[in-house]
Design a protein around this motif. Structure first.
Motif, PDB file in Angstrom:
ATOM      1  N   GLN A   3      16.253 -16.165  16.846  1.00 17.22           N
ATOM      2  CA  GLN A   3      17.292 -16.970  16.206  1.00 17.22           C
ATOM      3  C   GLN A   3      16.999 -18.460  16.344  1.00 17.22           C
ATOM      4  OE1 GLN A   3      18.006 -14.471  18.327  1.00 17.22           O
ATOM      5  NE2 GLN A   3      19.074 -12.983  17.060  1.00 17.22           N
ATOM      6  N   ILE A   4      16.489 -18.876  17.497  1.00 15.71           N
ATOM      7  CA  ILE A   4      16.159 -20.286  17.707  1.00 15.71           C
ATOM      8  C   ILE A   4      15.024 -20.704  16.768  1.00 15.71           C
ATOM      9  CG2 ILE A   4      15.226 -21.939  19.363  1.00 15.71           C
ATOM     10  CD1 ILE A   4      16.697 -20.351  21.543  1.00 15.71           C
ATOM     11  N   CYS A   5      14.000 -19.850  16.662  1.00 15.37           N
ATOM     12  CA  CYS A   5      12.888 -20.149  15.751  1.00 15.37           C
ATOM     13  C   CYS A   5      13.363 -20.211  14.303  1.00 15.37           C
ATOM     14  CB  CYS A   5      11.787 -19.102  15.891  1.00 15.37           C
ATOM     15  SG  CYS A   5      10.934 -19.161  17.458  1.00 15.37           S
ATOM     16  N   PHE A   7      16.422 -21.062  13.220  1.00 16.12           N
ATOM     17  CA  PHE A   7      17.185 -22.281  12.974  1.00 16.12           C
ATOM     18  C   PHE A   7      16.294 -23.523  12.981  1.00 16.12           C
ATOM     19  CE2 PHE A   7      20.854 -19.613  14.153  1.00 16.12           C
ATOM     20  CZ  PHE A   7      21.601 -19.836  13.008  1.00 16.12           C
ATOM     21  N   VAL A   8      15.274 -23.553  13.822  1.00 11.26           N
ATOM     22  CA  VAL A   8      14.340 -24.687  13.806  1.00 11.26           C
ATOM     23  C   VAL A   8      13.571 -24.711  12.484  1.00 11.26           C
ATOM     24  CG1 VAL A   8      12.239 -25.608  14.867  1.00 11.26           C
ATOM     25  CG2 VAL A   8      14.143 -24.870  16.304  1.00 11.26           C
ATOM     26  N   GLY A   9      13.102 -23.545  12.034  1.00 10.34           N
ATOM     27  CA  GLY A   9      12.400 -23.475  10.754  1.00 10.34           C
ATOM     28  C   GLY A   9      13.297 -23.813   9.587  1.00 10.34           C
ATOM     29  N   LEU A  11      16.011 -25.729   9.674  1.00  8.65           N
ATOM     30  CA  LEU A  11      16.286 -27.168   9.702  1.00  8.65           C
ATOM     31  C   LEU A  11      15.079 -27.962   9.188  1.00  8.65           C
ATOM     32  CD1 LEU A  11      18.249 -27.647  13.045  1.00  8.65           C
ATOM     33  CD2 LEU A  11      19.107 -27.876  10.710  1.00  8.65           C
ATOM     34  N   GLY A  12      13.871 -27.536   9.563  1.00  9.94           N
ATOM     35  CA  GLY A  12      12.674 -28.213   9.063  1.00  9.94           C
ATOM     36  C   GLY A  12      12.519 -28.066   7.561  1.00  9.94           C
ATOM     37  N   HIS A  36       8.170 -29.447   4.986  1.00 12.59           N
ATOM     38  CA  HIS A  36       8.907 -28.350   4.352  1.00 12.59           C
ATOM     39  C   HIS A  36       8.044 -27.094   4.238  1.00 12.59           C
ATOM     40  CE1 HIS A  36      11.527 -26.263   1.542  1.00 12.59           C
ATOM     41  NE2 HIS A  36      10.483 -26.122   0.747  1.00 12.59           N
ATOM     42  N   SER A  39       7.338 -25.452   7.613  1.00 11.66           N
ATOM     43  CA  SER A  39       8.545 -24.754   8.081  1.00 11.66           C
ATOM     44  C   SER A  39       8.735 -23.436   7.346  1.00 11.66           C
ATOM     45  CB  SER A  39       9.768 -25.646   7.882  1.00 11.66           C
ATOM     46  OG  SER A  39       9.655 -26.818   8.637  1.00 11.66           O
ATOM     47  N   GLY A  42       6.546 -20.866   8.865  1.00 13.93           N
ATOM     48  CA  GLY A  42       7.147 -20.317  10.084  1.00 13.93           C
ATOM     49  C   GLY A  42       8.213 -19.275   9.761  1.00 13.93           C
TER      50      GLY A  42
END
Length: 188
Positions: A3-5, A7-9, A11-12, A36, A39, A42
Motif C-alpha cells: 500500500q505504501i509503494c 501511494f508513493v507511485g 503520488l509520483g 510520471h 512512477s 513502479g
C-alpha cells in the motif's frame, strides 16, 4: 508495504502529470514527464506486469524522453516564469476540479466500495509475460498501440518544425553590409 509503494507511485504519477501541464518551461515539463513515467513503471510492477514496467522505463522514460529532451534543448531556453496561468484557467480550473471530484465520488461510492470485501482478481502465471503482452499489443490493442506511436511522432516533428520557424524569425539577415566591414568600399 504494498500500500505504501502504491501511494508513493500514485503520488509520483499524479504529481508528474500535473507538473507537465502546469510548468511553462519545456525542459522542466519533460523532466516531470520522466517522473510520471517512472512512477507508472513502479505501479506496473505492483500489478505483476514486469515486462510492461521494463518496457515503460526502457522505451518511454529512456528513448522517447531522450528525444524530447533534445527537442526541448533545440527549442531553447525561454525567458518565462516557472509557472504562469493560462488565459481562462482561473475560471475553468475550479469548474473542472469540481466536475472531477463529483465523477470520482460517484465512481468510488458506486463501484469501489462494493469490492472492498472481495479478495480481488485471480492473476494467472502468464500475466505480464512477453508472450501475453505481445498478443495483447498486436491483436487486441493494435490500433491504440499504433495510434500512440503516431501521436509521439507527430508531437516530435511538430516541435522541431515550430522551433525551426522561431529560429528563422529571431535570426537577423546576414546579407547587409555592416559599417566598417569593407563591403561599402567594394560597392563604390
Amino acid at each position: 508495504m504494498i500500500q505504501i509503494c502504491f501511494f508513493v507511485g500514485a503520488l509520483g504519477a499524479l504529481g508528474g502529470a500535473i507538473a507537465v501541464v502546469l510548468l511553462r518551461n519545456p525542459f522542466y515539463s519533460v523532466l516531470a514527464l520522466v517522473v510520471h513515467l517512472v512512477s507508472l513503471a513502479g505501479l506496473f510492477l505492483l500489478l505483476h506486469a514486469q515486462f510492461v514496467a521494463a518496457a515503460q522505463v526502457v522505451v518511454y522514460a529512456g528513448a522517447v524522453m531522450v528525444l524530447y529532451v533534445f527537442v526541448a534543448a533545440y527549442v531553447g531556453q525561454q525567458e518565462e516564469p516557472l509557472y504562469e496561468p493560462i488565459a481562462g484557467q482561473r475560471l475553468l480550473a475550479p469548474l473542472l476540479g469540481v466536475a472531477l471530484f463529483i465523477e470520482l465520488s460517484i465512481a468510488i461510492l458506486g463501484t469501489a466500495l462494493s469490492s472492498l470485501s472481495s479478495r480481488g482478481p485471480n492473476i494467472s502465471d502468464s500475466f505480464g509475460t512477453p508472450n501475453s503482452i505481445g498478443n495483447l499489443f498486436l491483436e487486441r490493442f493494435l490500433v491504440v498501440f499504433e495510434g500512440a506511436s503516431m501521436l509521439l511522432l507527430v508531437a516530435a516533428v511538430g516541435a522541431v518544425v515550430l522551433a525551426a520557424r522561431r529560429r528563422e524569425e529571431e535570426e537577423p539577415p546576414t546579407d547587409r553590409a555592416t559599417p566598417g566591414s569593407g563591403a561599402e568600399e567594394v560597392a563604390r
